[in-house]
Scaffold this motif. Structure first.
Motif, PDB file in Angstrom:
ATOM      1  N   ILE A   3       7.192  19.445  -8.780  1.00 25.05           N
ATOM      2  CA  ILE A   3       5.970  20.117  -8.335  1.00 25.05           C
ATOM      3  C   ILE A   3       5.098  19.167  -7.532  1.00 25.05           C
ATOM      4  CG2 ILE A   3       3.856  21.249  -9.090  1.00 25.05           C
ATOM      5  CD1 ILE A   3       5.363  22.327 -11.476  1.00 25.05           C
ATOM      6  N   THR A   4       4.930  17.955  -8.035  1.00 28.73           N
ATOM      7  CA  THR A   4       4.080  16.988  -7.347  1.00 28.73           C
ATOM      8  C   THR A   4       4.665  16.587  -6.004  1.00 28.73           C
ATOM      9  OG1 THR A   4       3.313  16.141  -9.487  1.00 28.73           O
ATOM     10  CG2 THR A   4       2.968  14.748  -7.564  1.00 28.73           C
ATOM     11  N   ALA A   5       5.982  16.392  -5.971  1.00 31.20           N
ATOM     12  CA  ALA A   5       6.618  15.959  -4.724  1.00 31.20           C
ATOM     13  C   ALA A   5       6.493  17.000  -3.625  1.00 31.20           C
ATOM     14  CB  ALA A   5       8.088  15.637  -4.983  1.00 31.20           C
ATOM     15  N   LYS A   6       6.412  18.286  -4.006  1.00 38.55           N
ATOM     16  CA  LYS A   6       6.335  19.368  -3.016  1.00 38.55           C
ATOM     17  C   LYS A   6       4.898  19.810  -2.739  1.00 38.55           C
ATOM     18  CE  LYS A   6      10.855  21.248  -4.347  1.00 38.55           C
ATOM     19  NZ  LYS A   6      11.572  22.429  -4.879  1.00 38.55           N
ATOM     20  N   LYS A   7       3.940  19.158  -3.360  1.00 39.19           N
ATOM     21  CA  LYS A   7       2.556  19.587  -3.212  1.00 39.19           C
ATOM     22  C   LYS A   7       2.071  19.361  -1.783  1.00 39.19           C
ATOM     23  CE  LYS A   7      -2.110  18.943  -4.998  1.00 39.19           C
ATOM     24  NZ  LYS A   7      -2.982  18.238  -5.944  1.00 39.19           N
ATOM     25  N   TRP A  46     -11.728  -1.553   2.149  1.00 39.61           N
ATOM     26  CA  TRP A  46     -12.117  -0.147   2.149  1.00 39.61           C
ATOM     27  C   TRP A  46     -10.978   0.663   2.741  1.00 39.61           C
ATOM     28  CZ3 TRP A  46     -16.231   2.437   0.147  1.00 39.61           C
ATOM     29  CH2 TRP A  46     -17.337   1.688  -0.261  1.00 39.61           C
ATOM     30  N   ILE A  47     -10.672   1.784   2.116  1.00 44.27           N
ATOM     31  CA  ILE A  47      -9.715   2.725   2.691  1.00 44.27           C
ATOM     32  C   ILE A  47     -10.471   3.990   3.077  1.00 44.27           C
ATOM     33  CG2 ILE A  47      -7.805   1.819   1.305  1.00 44.27           C
ATOM     34  CD1 ILE A  47      -7.984   4.450  -0.331  1.00 44.27           C
ATOM     35  N   TYR A  48     -10.048   4.569   4.183  1.00 41.75           N
ATOM     36  CA  TYR A  48     -10.635   5.831   4.622  1.00 41.75           C
ATOM     37  C   TYR A  48      -9.951   6.950   3.843  1.00 41.75           C
ATOM     38  CZ  TYR A  48     -12.406   9.398   7.813  1.00 41.75           C
ATOM     39  OH  TYR A  48     -13.046  10.502   8.354  1.00 41.75           O
ATOM     40  N   ARG A  52      -5.245  10.940   1.442  1.00 39.92           N
ATOM     41  CA  ARG A  52      -5.077  12.163   0.650  1.00 39.92           C
ATOM     42  C   ARG A  52      -3.603  12.531   0.464  1.00 39.92           C
ATOM     43  NH1 ARG A  52      -7.909  17.147   2.700  1.00 39.92           N
ATOM     44  NH2 ARG A  52      -7.437  17.907   0.605  1.00 39.92           N
ATOM     45  N   GLU A  53      -2.807  12.424   1.513  1.00 41.50           N
ATOM     46  CA  GLU A  53      -1.386  12.750   1.409  1.00 41.50           C
ATOM     47  C   GLU A  53      -0.695  11.846   0.399  1.00 41.50           C
ATOM     48  OE1 GLU A  53       0.491  15.055   2.654  1.00 41.50           O
ATOM     49  OE2 GLU A  53      -0.806  16.041   4.131  1.00 41.50           O
ATOM     50  N   LEU A  54      -1.026  10.568   0.434  1.00 44.73           N
ATOM     51  CA  LEU A  54      -0.452   9.612  -0.506  1.00 44.73           C
ATOM     52  C   LEU A  54      -0.869   9.918  -1.938  1.00 44.73           C
ATOM     53  CD1 LEU A  54       0.792   6.810  -1.357  1.00 44.73           C
ATOM     54  CD2 LEU A  54      -1.464   5.854  -0.838  1.00 44.73           C
ATOM     55  N   LEU A  55      -2.162  10.123  -2.164  1.00 48.95           N
ATOM     56  CA  LEU A  55      -2.671  10.341  -3.516  1.00 48.95           C
ATOM     57  C   LEU A  55      -2.196  11.674  -4.092  1.00 48.95           C
ATOM     58  CD1 LEU A  55      -6.329   9.042  -3.056  1.00 48.95           C
ATOM     59  CD2 LEU A  55      -4.355   7.825  -3.975  1.00 48.95           C
ATOM     60  N   GLU A  84      -5.258  12.912  -6.013  1.00 49.94           N
ATOM     61  CA  GLU A  84      -6.021  13.743  -5.093  1.00 49.94           C
ATOM     62  C   GLU A  84      -6.786  14.813  -5.860  1.00 49.94           C
ATOM     63  OE1 GLU A  84      -6.638  16.884  -1.918  1.00 49.94           O
ATOM     64  OE2 GLU A  84      -5.310  17.045  -3.641  1.00 49.94           O
ATOM     65  N   ASP A  85      -6.175  15.353  -6.924  1.00 50.67           N
ATOM     66  CA  ASP A  85      -6.871  16.316  -7.781  1.00 50.67           C
ATOM     67  C   ASP A  85      -8.083  15.673  -8.449  1.00 50.67           C
ATOM     68  OD1 ASP A  85      -4.989  18.300  -7.218  1.00 50.67           O
ATOM     69  OD2 ASP A  85      -3.683  17.653  -8.855  1.00 50.67           O
ATOM     70  N   VAL A  86      -7.902  14.448  -8.903  1.00 55.16           N
ATOM     71  CA  VAL A  86      -8.983  13.756  -9.616  1.00 55.16           C
ATOM     72  C   VAL A  86     -10.209  13.608  -8.724  1.00 55.16           C
ATOM     73  CG1 VAL A  86      -9.670  11.547 -10.625  1.00 55.16           C
ATOM     74  CG2 VAL A  86      -7.458  12.527 -11.197  1.00 55.16           C
TER      75      VAL A  86
END
Length: 289
Positions: free
Chosen positions: A51-55, A208-210, A215-218, A236-238
């Motif tokens: 599920i996570t991999a396809k999110k 600092w990260i933008y 988002r795609e990574l997290l 990303e949910d967090v």
């Protein structure tokens, strides 16, 4: 002569007997290293988790500049030692380790910046140089017995030392949708500066990260859910659901001062709460007829 022949025969018999055992042991080692027996690899779960991999990450709505009635920049501190923030320091997969792997990814490295305005790009080697410390010690030459200096390099336990994470965000009211919204702009792990005795004298921002870049990574990185192992959540949910505990340490102001530069003790905590209440009251007042 007869005794030598007997010994030779005995050794020959032992070699014949040990040979199959050695081969069998070799087969066991090979079997443990991979599915050479044709069986699938074991999984530490009931079914394969995909599920996570396809999110997919939903893109942000882009409001018109004319529709932004009000906005305010807020800086927060996430202390990983707080109970709600313990997943940030999960030993098997700490949050800081995820960021370090992303910026060192050779195929598609995550951009990092030296400033919170995301103007100055930072080289990865500069960050990696902060992840170890160099000490000079006196050693004795085992041949000449002379004392000489030697430089030793030891790794910094980054996962244990990074206990605070800064978050820069912007709150704004979109009059087209009549909603108060928040967007995270940047995330920065903070490394404490310590003396030789271990006393903390300050702290440095590693990078600092933008956040929109990450988002795609997290969204592909799971977070430990202590309530239900069968309900996977991602980092990303967090951040999008704001499932973390934090406190405000700075807001946009004309002198660019932090709250601790203006207040101390109890007044500092009260001012941080006051800022949160002002944002709530603003949204409430706009909906009051």
């Amino acid at each position: 002569m007869k005794m030598a022949a007997k010994l030779f025969g005995l050794l020959f018999i032992l070699c014949i007997a040990v040979g199959p055992l050695a081969a069998q042991q070799l087969d066991i080692i090979q079997t443990e290293s991979g599915p050479v027996d044709g069986l699938p690899n074991p999984i530490d779960d009931v079914v394969e988790s995909s599920i996570t991999a396809k999110k997919r990450v939903l893109p942000y709505d882009q409001p018109r500049e004319a529709d932004i009635f009000w906005k305010k920049r807020i800086w927060r501190i996430i202390d990983v030692r707080e109970k709600m923030n313990l997943p940030f320091a999960y030993p098997k997969r700490p949050f800081v380790s995820i960021l370090l792997e992303a910026i060192n990814n050779k195929e598609k490295p995550l951009r990092i910046f030296a400033d919170e305005e995301f103007k100055t790009r930072l080289d990865t080697s500069a960050v990696n140089g902060l992840l170890y410390k160099i000490d000079t010690v006196m050693v004795t030459d085992p041949v000449t017995y002379e004392q000489k200096q030697q430089i030793i390099k030891s790794d910094v336990d980054i996962n244990a030392d990074v206990q605070r994470i800064r978050v820069k965000e912007i709150w704004f009211f979109d009059k087209e949708s009549s909603t108060m919204q928040v967007r995270i702009l940047g995330i920065a792990p903070v490394l404490p500066v310590k003396t030789s005795t271990g006393d903390k004298v300050g702290e440095n921002v590693l990078f600092w990260i933008y956040y929109p870049d990450a988002r795609e990574l997290l969204a592909k990185e799971k977070i430990f859910n202590d309530q239900n192992d069968g309900a996977p959540m991602t980092w990303e949910d967090v951040f999008e659901m704001r499932y973390f505990s934090s406190y405000i340490y700075k807001t946009s102001n004309v002198k660019d001062l932090r709250l601790q530069d203006q207040f101390t003790g109890r007044d500092l905590l009260m001012e941080a709460d006051k800022i949160k209440q002002e944002i709530f009251n603003l949204e409430h007042d706009l909906w009051t007829y």
